[in-house]
Design a protein around this motif. Structure first.
Motif, PDB file in Angstrom:
ATOM      1  N   HIS A 127       0.653  -1.261  -0.007  1.00 41.17           N
ATOM      2  CA  HIS A 127      -0.047  -0.007   0.028  1.00 41.17           C
ATOM      3  C   HIS A 127       0.850   1.239  -0.190  1.00 41.17           C
ATOM      4  CE1 HIS A 127      -4.465  -1.541   1.101  1.00 41.17           C
ATOM      5  NE2 HIS A 127      -3.951  -1.495  -0.153  1.00 41.17           N
ATOM      6  N   LEU A 128       2.076   1.277   0.416  1.00 37.80           N
ATOM      7  CA  LEU A 128       2.840   2.411   0.271  1.00 37.80           C
ATOM      8  C   LEU A 128       3.190   2.837  -1.333  1.00 37.80           C
ATOM      9  CD1 LEU A 128       4.347   4.455   2.093  1.00 37.80           C
ATOM     10  CD2 LEU A 128       6.356   3.084   1.971  1.00 37.80           C
ATOM     11  N   PHE A 129       3.317   1.713  -2.066  1.00 40.00           N
ATOM     12  CA  PHE A 129       3.432   2.011  -3.559  1.00 40.00           C
ATOM     13  C   PHE A 129       2.101   2.024  -4.236  1.00 40.00           C
ATOM     14  CE2 PHE A 129       8.249  -0.178  -3.123  1.00 40.00           C
ATOM     15  CZ  PHE A 129       8.562   0.821  -2.506  1.00 40.00           C
ATOM     16  N   ASP A 130       1.190   1.459  -3.638  1.00 37.10           N
ATOM     17  CA  ASP A 130       0.036   1.435  -4.649  1.00 37.10           C
ATOM     18  C   ASP A 130      -0.532   2.803  -4.796  1.00 37.10           C
ATOM     19  OD1 ASP A 130       0.062  -1.394  -4.762  1.00 37.10           O
ATOM     20  OD2 ASP A 130      -1.553  -1.790  -3.448  1.00 37.10           O
ATOM     21  N   PHE A 131      -1.280   3.110  -5.740  1.00 33.63           N
ATOM     22  CA  PHE A 131      -1.525   4.661  -6.228  1.00 33.63           C
ATOM     23  C   PHE A 131      -2.469   5.199  -4.970  1.00 33.63           C
ATOM     24  CE2 PHE A 131      -3.891   8.194  -7.829  1.00 33.63           C
ATOM     25  CZ  PHE A 131      -3.008   8.934  -8.620  1.00 33.63           C
ATOM     26  N   THR A 132      -3.712   4.873  -5.034  1.00 35.91           N
ATOM     27  CA  THR A 132      -4.549   5.524  -3.689  1.00 35.91           C
ATOM     28  C   THR A 132      -4.057   5.343  -2.478  1.00 35.91           C
ATOM     29  OG1 THR A 132      -6.543   5.232  -5.205  1.00 35.91           O
ATOM     30  CG2 THR A 132      -6.989   5.655  -2.769  1.00 35.91           C
ATOM     31  N   PRO A 133      -3.970   4.200  -1.822  1.00 38.03           N
ATOM     32  CA  PRO A 133      -3.432   4.154  -0.471  1.00 38.03           C
ATOM     33  C   PRO A 133      -1.998   4.927  -0.180  1.00 38.03           C
ATOM     34  CG  PRO A 133      -4.129   2.065  -1.241  1.00 38.03           C
ATOM     35  CD  PRO A 133      -4.287   2.819  -2.654  1.00 38.03           C
ATOM     36  N   GLY A 134      -1.119   4.684  -1.240  1.00 38.79           N
ATOM     37  CA  GLY A 134       0.170   5.489  -1.420  1.00 38.79           C
ATOM     38  C   GLY A 134       0.203   7.017  -1.281  1.00 38.79           C
ATOM     39  N   TRP A 135      -0.942   7.769  -2.084  1.00 39.43           N
ATOM     40  CA  TRP A 135      -1.023   9.015  -2.021  1.00 39.43           C
ATOM     41  C   TRP A 135      -1.920   9.427  -0.669  1.00 39.43           C
ATOM     42  CZ3 TRP A 135       0.968  12.835  -4.119  1.00 39.43           C
ATOM     43  CH2 TRP A 135       1.624  12.760  -5.299  1.00 39.43           C
ATOM     44  N   ILE A 136      -2.888   8.825  -0.007  1.00 43.07           N
ATOM     45  CA  ILE A 136      -3.281   8.872   1.195  1.00 43.07           C
ATOM     46  C   ILE A 136      -2.155   9.237   2.197  1.00 43.07           C
ATOM     47  CG2 ILE A 136      -4.571   8.131   3.059  1.00 43.07           C
ATOM     48  CD1 ILE A 136      -6.575   6.610   1.025  1.00 43.07           C
ATOM     49  N   TYR A 137      -1.199   8.216   2.017  1.00 39.05           N
ATOM     50  CA  TYR A 137       0.035   8.245   3.058  1.00 39.05           C
ATOM     51  C   TYR A 137       0.775   9.566   2.759  1.00 39.05           C
ATOM     52  CZ  TYR A 137       4.413   7.098   5.705  1.00 39.05           C
ATOM     53  OH  TYR A 137       5.091   6.904   6.602  1.00 39.05           O
ATOM     54  N   VAL A 138       1.006   9.830   1.492  1.00 39.20           N
ATOM     55  CA  VAL A 138       1.703  10.917   1.188  1.00 39.20           C
ATOM     56  C   VAL A 138       1.098  12.617   1.731  1.00 39.20           C
ATOM     57  CG1 VAL A 138       2.434  12.405  -0.636  1.00 39.20           C
ATOM     58  CG2 VAL A 138       3.071   9.978  -0.610  1.00 39.20           C
ATOM     59  N   LEU A 139      -0.164  12.559   1.459  1.00 33.91           N
ATOM     60  CA  LEU A 139      -0.942  13.734   2.001  1.00 33.91           C
ATOM     61  C   LEU A 139      -1.019  13.563   3.297  1.00 33.91           C
ATOM     62  CD1 LEU A 139      -3.897  13.935  -1.009  1.00 33.91           C
ATOM     63  CD2 LEU A 139      -1.613  15.342  -0.623  1.00 33.91           C
ATOM     64  N   GLY A 140      -1.236  12.608   4.025  1.00 41.47           N
ATOM     65  CA  GLY A 140      -1.593  12.482   5.380  1.00 41.47           C
ATOM     66  C   GLY A 140      -0.392  12.812   6.372  1.00 41.47           C
ATOM     67  N   VAL A 141       0.452  12.127   5.799  1.00 39.58           N
ATOM     68  CA  VAL A 141       1.991  12.274   6.653  1.00 39.58           C
ATOM     69  C   VAL A 141       2.526  13.804   6.370  1.00 39.58           C
ATOM     70  CG1 VAL A 141       4.468  11.644   6.743  1.00 39.58           C
ATOM     71  CG2 VAL A 141       2.590   9.950   6.823  1.00 39.58           C
ATOM     72  N   GLY A 142       2.390  14.265   5.117  1.00 44.53           N
ATOM     73  CA  GLY A 142       2.796  15.461   4.556  1.00 44.53           C
ATOM     74  C   GLY A 142       2.224  16.808   5.280  1.00 44.53           C
ATOM     75  N   VAL A 143       0.862  16.639   5.160  1.00 38.41           N
ATOM     76  CA  VAL A 143       0.227  17.819   5.776  1.00 38.41           C
ATOM     77  C   VAL A 143       0.094  18.093   7.167  1.00 38.41           C
ATOM     78  CG1 VAL A 143      -2.018  18.777   5.920  1.00 38.41           C
ATOM     79  CG2 VAL A 143      -1.274  18.026   3.419  1.00 38.41           C
ATOM     80  N   ALA A 144      -0.438  16.605   7.663  1.00 36.53           N
ATOM     81  CA  ALA A 144      -0.290  16.731   9.216  1.00 36.53           C
ATOM     82  C   ALA A 144       0.681  16.646   9.954  1.00 36.53           C
ATOM     83  CB  ALA A 144      -1.115  14.987   9.723  1.00 36.53           C
ATOM     84  N   GLY A 145       1.918  16.099   9.428  1.00 32.65           N
ATOM     85  CA  GLY A 145       3.381  16.293   9.748  1.00 32.65           C
ATOM     86  C   GLY A 145       3.596  17.592   9.784  1.00 32.65           C
ATOM     87  N   GLY A 146       3.374  18.384   8.992  1.00 32.67           N
ATOM     88  CA  GLY A 146       3.790  19.896   8.868  1.00 32.67           C
ATOM     89  C   GLY A 146       3.159  20.491   9.910  1.00 32.67           C
ATOM     90  N   MET A 147       1.775  20.135  10.010  1.00 35.67           N
ATOM     91  CA  MET A 147       0.802  20.846  11.388  1.00 35.67           C
ATOM     92  C   MET A 147       1.523  20.375  12.699  1.00 35.67           C
ATOM     93  SD  MET A 147      -2.837  20.552   9.514  1.00 35.67           S
ATOM     94  CE  MET A 147      -3.458  21.257  10.826  1.00 35.67           C
ATOM     95  N   ALA A 148       1.902  19.257  12.662  1.00 34.87           N
ATOM     96  CA  ALA A 148       2.356  18.815  14.062  1.00 34.87           C
ATOM     97  C   ALA A 148       3.855  19.319  14.453  1.00 34.87           C
ATOM     98  CB  ALA A 148       2.496  17.170  13.813  1.00 34.87           C
ATOM     99  N   LEU A 149       4.561  19.249  13.489  1.00 35.80           N
ATOM    100  CA  LEU A 149       5.972  20.235  13.811  1.00 35.80           C
ATOM    101  C   LEU A 149       5.759  21.385  13.951  1.00 35.80           C
ATOM    102  CD1 LEU A 149       7.960  18.350  10.945  1.00 35.80           C
ATOM    103  CD2 LEU A 149       8.266  17.812  13.442  1.00 35.80           C
TER     104      LEU A 149
END
Length: 422
Positions: free
Chosen positions: A394-416
């Motif tokens: 799922h890290l390499f699959d399209f939809t679950p992978g992009w969910i990971y990218v958006l979730g970690v990227g956006v939430a990670g920036g806000m958390a930091l």
């Protein structure tokens, strides 16, 4: 006097232009989140204006930001995929194509940098939730009349529409609905404590809608297994021990009751036993196929444990292994995906790749140790990806992978950003 009165107006115009400079990239990311449940092509096209808008941000601190593990490890995994083409025996088109599934991880450092500085991440969360809510309602309509499915028009040639599948497939749809249903628990609990009953009731209705769709329309077995674990994670992180135990007991009781009233749920659960029995008899089944993929993958890893067989080598390895099993449909199957994230990485890049993969997951988990909605969403996205990656890539699959990218990227920036201010 004219010059004096125009100075505040000029300052307000400059302020508005400056603010728009940072709101525009966030709007494009929200558009990407809005399109993700529905279209792959639209998402790729939405990336282009976002990248252009990102280039106009203040990037003076960006190189230093890339040196942090949360940013460096995604880059390292993509770099390893690129370098891994040099020792692969696969045809060059397969090698180049195999870099693509990991390339999306390069977006994570950009998103972290953007949303660590400009507080518009809630736009992305609401866009994804609204899009999934619309998809959920559309899925109920398709369950009533399968002719309404967009897959009839988007697929090439005749396509059999599964009940309730509006756009893609039941695995992606279940991932999205499970994520939204569990993510809504945090704001519901927070709003009830304030109290804001009306908004909490709206979010609760949405969560119930997502769960009802998975229970009575269609759900993947992966989501069925991981959903209770995600709920338990929330209970023990954000509730007192007594409340968490009561919530776990109530969830177990609800599961038993729903199992009794939902024929679809009983059918999905029964597939576990049916697949196991079929695999014991040597017949092709989902579980039996996965076990065979894993068995062969472990053999491939043993042959090249340190750096693997190279990028894109999985299909050619399965093809070579299938030569001696032409009369066995299961052993002779040729695939490019072993349906396990760790095995997929290990076959291609060995122990080096696995260390980077697990370092990436745990570095991202470490960003979400605080309180707040961003930390909950980020934690949920990472844990869901780790759990579902036991049965899929799922890290390499399209939809679950992009969910990971958006979730970690956006939430990670806000958390930091929140950690830096506190």
């Amino acid at each position: 006097m004219t010059g004096v009165t125009n100075e505040p107006q000029a300052a307000s115009w400059l302020s508005a232009i400056w603010a728009a400079r940072y709101r525009t990239p966030a709007r494009f990311v929200a558009l990407i989140a809005l399109l993700l449940p529905w279209t792959t092509t639209g998402l790729i096209f939405a990336l282009i204006p976002w990248l252009i808008a990102f280039a106009f941000l203040d990037l003076r601190a960006f190189p230093r930001s890339l040196l942090r593990p949360v940013c460096l490890l995604p880059i390292a995994l993509v770099t390893l995929a690129a370098i891994g083409t040099l020792w692969s025996d696969a045809p060059w088109p397969d090698r180049i194509h195999a870099i693509g599934p990991s390339a999306k991880l390069l977006v994570i450092p950009l998103l972290i940098y953007q949303f660590e500085r400009w507080p518009y991440g809630h736009w992305v969360f609401f866009a994804f939730l609204a899009s999934c809510a619309a998809l959920m309602l559309y899925s109920f309509a398709v369950a009533t009349d399968p002719a309404l499915s967009l897959k009839l028009y988007l697929s090439r040639g005749p396509y059999r529409v599964e009940s309730g599948i509006a756009v893609r497939n039941y695995i992606d749809q279940s991932q999205e609905f499970a994520l939204c249903a569990v993510a809504l628990i945090y704001p519901i609990v927070s709003l009830l404590r304030q109290p804001h009953i009306g908004i909490a009731a709206l979010f609760a209705a949405l969560a119930i809608g997502f769960l009802a769709n998975m229970i009575f329309v269609v759900v993947s077995r992966t989501a069925l297994v991981t959903l209770p674990i995600l709920v338990v994670v929330f209970a023990f992180l954000y509730l007192r021990l007594r409340a968490a135990l009561l919530a776990a007991g109530a969830m177990a009781l609800a599961a038993v009751l729903l199992f009794g009233v939902s024929p679809h749920l009983r059918t999905t659960v029964a597939k576990f036993q049916a697949d196991y029995e079929a695999s014991e008899d040597g017949q092709v089944s989902g579980m039996g196929a996965r076990l065979e993929y894993w068995r062969k993958s472990l053999g491939f890893i043993a042959d090249a444990p340190l750096v693997g067989h190279g990028t894109g080598a999985i299909r050619s390895l399965f093809a070579n292994a299938a030569v001696d099993a032409r009369d066995d449909p299961l052993r002779g199957e040729i695939v490019g995906d072993p349906h396990n994230q760790t095995l997929s990485v290990a076959v291609q890049w060995g122990v080096v790749g696995v260390l980077i993969l697990y370092g990436l997951w745990f570095a991202h988990l470490s960003m979400f140790r605080g309180e707040g909605l961003a930390c909950w969403i980020g934690l949920l996205v990472v844990v869901q990806n780790m759990l579902t990656s036991l049965l899929n890539t799922h890290l390499f699959d399209f939809t679950p992978g992009w969910i990971y990218v958006l979730g970690v990227g956006v939430a990670g920036g806000m958390a930091l950003a929140g950690g830096r201010k506190s």
